[in-house]
Design a protein around this motif. Structure first.
Motif, mmCIF file in Angstrom:
data_model
loop_
_atom_site.group_PDB
_atom_site.id
_atom_site.type_symbol
_atom_site.label_atom_id
_atom_site.label_comp_id
_atom_site.label_asym_id
_atom_site.label_seq_id
_atom_site.Cartn_x
_atom_site.Cartn_y
_atom_site.Cartn_z
ATOM 1 N N LYS A 166 0.815 -1.220 0.000
ATOM 2 C CA LYS A 166 0.000 0.000 0.000
ATOM 3 C C LYS A 166 0.851 1.275 0.000
ATOM 4 O O LYS A 166 0.427 2.298 -0.527
ATOM 5 C CB LYS A 166 -0.931 0.023 1.214
ATOM 6 C CG LYS A 166 -1.952 -1.073 1.239
ATOM 7 C CD LYS A 166 -2.740 -1.002 2.545
ATOM 8 C CE LYS A 166 -3.471 -2.283 2.818
ATOM 9 N NZ LYS A 166 -4.093 -2.299 4.147
ATOM 10 N N SER A 167 2.019 1.203 0.606
ATOM 11 C CA SER A 167 2.878 2.392 0.693
ATOM 12 C C SER A 167 4.142 2.249 -0.166
ATOM 13 O O SER A 167 5.062 3.034 -0.033
ATOM 14 C CB SER A 167 3.265 2.652 2.155
ATOM 15 O OG SER A 167 3.950 1.524 2.675
ATOM 16 N N SER A 218 2.178 0.636 -5.354
ATOM 17 C CA SER A 218 0.818 0.748 -4.817
ATOM 18 C C SER A 218 -0.228 1.064 -5.879
ATOM 19 O O SER A 218 -1.373 0.636 -5.757
ATOM 20 C CB SER A 218 0.770 1.801 -3.709
ATOM 21 O OG SER A 218 1.109 3.073 -4.224
#
Length: 174
Positions: free
Chosen positions: A140-141, A145
């Motif tokens: 996600k980071s 992403s």
């Protein structure tokens, strides 16, 4: 000497996300495998960042693992063992495919390995079908992403179930 072909993606290539290069050979799993097997084996690394099982990436279609497989098998024959580790990149948003479809893509590669090696080298190598690793929450980071949605994290957890079934159906080691 036995030949082990490792056909995969960035995990096989040894991609180092800190600098975009490769980990040293003694850190990569293929290098460690070579150390463990010793001089009686030759471990061949055929990893490519972003490689899929059998899907064309819209921006880099040459990363489809299917078209390159036959030339690769032919280049390195005779091959005694193929370790196939692909599928993570197939979870990218642009493909919109299920884990079952990804595992079936890996199954197509297994079929090609069997048919091509039977014809071109006179025997079928042992095939080890490796389930792709789970995609971690860190995606996600990460710089990746935008390519994976949150469903990819959950979907990746079911890789072992589907890959084990393909391995059983195709008489591979899982």
């Amino acid at each position: 000497m036995k030949t082990v072909l490792c056909y995969g993606d960035s995990n096989t290539y040894g991609f180092d996300p800190r600098n975009g290069l490769r980990y040293p050979s003694d850190i990569r799993w293929t290098g460690r495998l070579q150390q463990l097997l010793g001089q009686d084996f030759m471990v061949i690394e055929e990893g490519c960042n972003g490689r899929t099982t059998a899907f064309d990436d819209p921006t880099e279609p040459w990363k489809n693992g299917l078209p390159y497989l036959k030339p690769c098998l032919n280049t390195h024959k005779p091959i005694d063992i193929v370790i196939l580790l692909l599928g993570t990149n197939d979870l990218k948003n642009c493909f919109n495919v299920s884990v079952k479809e990804i595992a079936e893509g890996a199954g197509k590669l297994v079929d090609v390995i069997k048919e091509f090696t039977a014809d071109k080298q006179g025997f079928i190598p042992k095939i080890i079908l490796v389930s792709p690793p789970e995609i971690g929450e860190g995606i996600k980071s990460s710089p990746f992403s935008e390519k994976y949605d949150e469903d990819a994290i959950e979907s990746s957890r079911s890789f072992p179930e589907y890959y084990k079934k393909i391995a059983e159906d195709k008489d591979c080691i899982f």
